[in-house]
Design a protein around this motif. Structure first.
Motif, PDB file in Angstrom:
ATOM      1  N   ARG A 236      -6.912  28.041 -28.745  1.00 23.64           N
ATOM      2  CA  ARG A 236      -5.954  28.667 -29.654  1.00 23.64           C
ATOM      3  C   ARG A 236      -4.965  27.632 -30.166  1.00 23.64           C
ATOM      4  O   ARG A 236      -4.355  26.901 -29.379  1.00 23.64           O
ATOM      5  CB  ARG A 236      -5.203  29.785 -28.925  1.00 23.64           C
ATOM      6  CG  ARG A 236      -4.283  30.577 -29.837  1.00 23.64           C
ATOM      7  CD  ARG A 236      -3.698  31.768 -29.105  1.00 23.64           C
ATOM      8  NE  ARG A 236      -4.753  32.661 -28.652  1.00 23.64           N
ATOM      9  CZ  ARG A 236      -4.573  33.664 -27.801  1.00 23.64           C
ATOM     10  NH1 ARG A 236      -3.370  33.896 -27.297  1.00 23.64           N
ATOM     11  NH2 ARG A 236      -5.573  34.439 -27.452  1.00 23.64           N
ATOM     12  N   PRO A 237      -4.786  27.529 -31.484  1.00 21.24           N
ATOM     13  CA  PRO A 237      -3.853  26.538 -32.033  1.00 21.24           C
ATOM     14  C   PRO A 237      -2.435  26.821 -31.541  1.00 21.24           C
ATOM     15  O   PRO A 237      -2.058  27.974 -31.317  1.00 21.24           O
ATOM     16  CB  PRO A 237      -3.948  26.749 -33.545  1.00 21.24           C
ATOM     17  CG  PRO A 237      -5.173  27.570 -33.778  1.00 21.24           C
ATOM     18  CD  PRO A 237      -5.405  28.361 -32.528  1.00 21.24           C
ATOM     19  N   VAL A 238      -1.649  25.774 -31.393  1.00 24.82           N
ATOM     20  CA  VAL A 238      -0.267  25.926 -30.957  1.00 24.82           C
ATOM     21  C   VAL A 238       0.560  26.431 -32.129  1.00 24.82           C
ATOM     22  O   VAL A 238       0.612  25.797 -33.184  1.00 24.82           O
ATOM     23  CB  VAL A 238       0.295  24.588 -30.445  1.00 24.82           C
ATOM     24  CG1 VAL A 238       1.772  24.744 -30.058  1.00 24.82           C
ATOM     25  CG2 VAL A 238      -0.527  24.101 -29.258  1.00 24.82           C
ATOM     26  N   GLY A 239       1.153  27.621 -31.988  1.00 27.76           N
ATOM     27  CA  GLY A 239       2.040  28.161 -33.020  1.00 27.76           C
ATOM     28  C   GLY A 239       3.420  28.312 -32.431  1.00 27.76           C
ATOM     29  O   GLY A 239       3.926  27.384 -31.792  1.00 27.76           O
ATOM     30  N   ALA A 240       4.029  29.484 -32.618  1.00 25.24           N
ATOM     31  CA  ALA A 240       5.339  29.746 -32.020  1.00 25.24           C
ATOM     32  C   ALA A 240       5.237  29.645 -30.497  1.00 25.24           C
ATOM     33  O   ALA A 240       6.175  29.229 -29.824  1.00 25.24           O
ATOM     34  CB  ALA A 240       5.818  31.128 -32.435  1.00 25.24           C
TER      35      ALA A 240
ATOM     36  N   ASP B 118       2.744  28.127 -27.309  1.00 26.73           N
ATOM     37  CA  ASP B 118       1.579  27.348 -26.889  1.00 26.73           C
ATOM     38  C   ASP B 118       0.968  28.063 -25.688  1.00 26.73           C
ATOM     39  O   ASP B 118       1.519  28.036 -24.594  1.00 26.73           O
ATOM     40  CB  ASP B 118       2.000  25.917 -26.512  1.00 26.73           C
ATOM     41  CG  ASP B 118       0.796  25.088 -26.049  1.00 26.73           C
ATOM     42  OD1 ASP B 118      -0.338  25.629 -26.010  1.00 26.73           O
ATOM     43  OD2 ASP B 118       0.997  23.905 -25.725  1.00 26.73           O
ATOM     44  N   TYR B 119      -0.149  28.718 -25.926  1.00 25.08           N
ATOM     45  CA  TYR B 119      -0.782  29.483 -24.856  1.00 25.08           C
ATOM     46  C   TYR B 119      -1.497  28.585 -23.849  1.00 25.08           C
ATOM     47  O   TYR B 119      -2.001  29.062 -22.846  1.00 25.08           O
ATOM     48  CB  TYR B 119      -1.773  30.496 -25.447  1.00 25.08           C
ATOM     49  CG  TYR B 119      -1.103  31.666 -26.126  1.00 25.08           C
ATOM     50  CD1 TYR B 119      -0.676  32.765 -25.378  1.00 25.08           C
ATOM     51  CD2 TYR B 119      -0.884  31.683 -27.497  1.00 25.08           C
ATOM     52  CE1 TYR B 119      -0.056  33.846 -25.984  1.00 25.08           C
ATOM     53  CE2 TYR B 119      -0.263  32.757 -28.117  1.00 25.08           C
ATOM     54  CZ  TYR B 119       0.151  33.843 -27.348  1.00 25.08           C
ATOM     55  OH  TYR B 119       0.760  34.906 -27.942  1.00 25.08           O
TER      56      TYR B 119
ATOM     57  N   ASP C  82      -9.993  31.435 -28.244  1.00 22.22           N
ATOM     58  CA  ASP C  82     -10.326  32.553 -29.122  1.00 22.22           C
ATOM     59  C   ASP C  82     -11.775  32.406 -29.551  1.00 22.22           C
ATOM     60  O   ASP C  82     -12.350  31.310 -29.509  1.00 22.22           O
ATOM     61  CB  ASP C  82      -9.392  32.553 -30.340  1.00 22.22           C
ATOM     62  CG  ASP C  82      -7.949  32.817 -29.921  1.00 22.22           C
ATOM     63  OD1 ASP C  82      -7.713  33.728 -29.106  1.00 22.22           O
ATOM     64  OD2 ASP C  82      -7.058  32.078 -30.401  1.00 22.22           O
TER      65      ASP C  82
END
Lengths: 260, 260
Positions: free
Chosen positions: B112-116, B118-119, B124
């Motif tokens: 999963r891309p790092v957005g608000a 970072d999981y 995904d």
């Protein structure tokens, strides 16, 4: 006639060294033809047992597997180690698929009877332990099976089984269907004439020569069960047993064991 | 034409209750025809993280998966939980075989891309994530695949992926080859008209009815992503989606979701 199957067994030191393990994985992916990998566990499981306050118990080099220990070794062998190996092999281009003995009933064991020692949840392998149909199905689909040292009893109980034993049993069982080579990989280049000299690799060792060396006490103690096991596999129909360095499997240096 | 495949997804509470899990395993083994199981993880992984001094981090109900957490969840999901389920199913007469997404490249994810947020090591699923060839090979050999919520990226990295998402993706991918039913199993008897009354099971729910209930705020918050996901699977070609009690899968009480 099916192609010769090469079965590789790794364990111990290399599993604790990510850089070395990567080298082995890349080398294994380069080996042509059908392949199968059997792995033991590294020191990680023992470290986690200690972290969780569970003291690892070893008797004559064998782990005593109580229920809590079985949980941890299952997590380590069938979970972490197996899946990291599979993901690494996939990345290197080999279509690896990890199995415990429970998966597809790949290896069905018998819990070791309680004698002088109660080994706990440890499984020994009867003659019909290996599900050759499942392994052949996967091999014919170009899958590289990756077997860990966890088996089951068919009644819902997971068991801890020695990885060398699994490798030999799989080799012998599949030898009834096709030519099989069994490769025991470790940190030395082969069986050494002088245990302190890694350049003293014995290139070829017959059963009779091994018996002589063993009688003379010239075989390192740790190698005796491994070599006994290896010659038994040869006697039981395995085409070739090779003792070699896990980091040099695609190089010529190694010991080839021969029936005679 | 291949027989209808029934895909069952379990997770959460039942995985923490050995007695209930045994009942589910026995019931699943009784289901006729081809079956596939997808499981999440129970609270065990979080407990072990805390025992090892690693605080589990959840954001909006999703675990943040750093490297140490990934190791533990891989051990728990792909190791302990998966192998216990497989061994139990084998004992109950079903030829189960456990898989992570890395095994045979069963499920290939994208980190999963790092957005608000970072999981971390969370994967995904792209549209072509599922290796339908491998799953069909196993199903045709009467194997019951047991998929855990660990995937890989094809470059050697394991990833943590939501089990509901995996179940839907597998159902949709295999629906191109045969009729597929997707069964989400949990601790209630189905979708409830009154969340406090387990006897208020809605037997049949269409997409339009669900949209109305959702707009009226009459769907329990925890059920919304599950049902959104379920109706999306129906739209994408899955024959039937069923919401039911994991302990009552062979009984008539359940909610069947319908396109219209």
């Amino acid at each position: 006639m099916a192609e010769t199957l090469k079965i590789f067994k790794i364990g111990g030191a290399i599993l604790d060294e990510p850089a070395q393990l990567s080298r082995f994985v890349a080398a294994l992916a380069q080996v042509p033809g059908p392949r199968l990998l059997v792995h033991g566990g590294g020191r990680g499981a023992s470290q986690m047992l200690m972290q969780l306050g569970l003291e690892p118990q070893l008797v004559q080099g064998r782990r005593i597997t109580d229920a809590a220990t079985l949980d941890i070794v299952t997590m380590f062998y069938a979970g972490k180690t197996n899946k990291q190996l599979v993901a690494g092999l996939q990345a290197a281009g080999a279509n690896a698929l990890g199995l415990s003995g429970a998966d597809g009933n790949a290896i069905r064991a018998l819990r070791r009877p309680v004698g002088a020692i109660d080994y706990g949840f440890v499984g020994d392998l009867p003659a019909d332990a290996v599900n050759t149909g499942l392994l052949e199905l996967l091999l014919r689909a170009d899958v590289l099976p990756v077997l860990c040292a966890i088996t089951h009893d068919g009644h819902g109980q997971l068991l801890n089984t020695n990885a060398d034993t699994i490798a030999s049993a799989v080799a012998v069982a599949l030898a009834a269907r096709r030519a099989v080579e069994l490769h025991f990989c470790f940190e030395k280049d082969g069986v050494l004439a002088d245990v302190n000299d890694n350049n003293s690799v014995i290139e070829r060792l017959t059963a009779a020569e091994y018996a002589q060396l063993k009688a003379a006490g010239a075989v390192a103690a740790g190698m005796v069960p491994k070599l006994d096991n290896a010659f038994a596999a040869l006697e039981a129909g395995v085409e070739r047993v090779v003792i070699e360095n896990a980091l040099r499997i695609n190089e010529p240096v190694k010991t080839v064991l021969c029936r005679s």
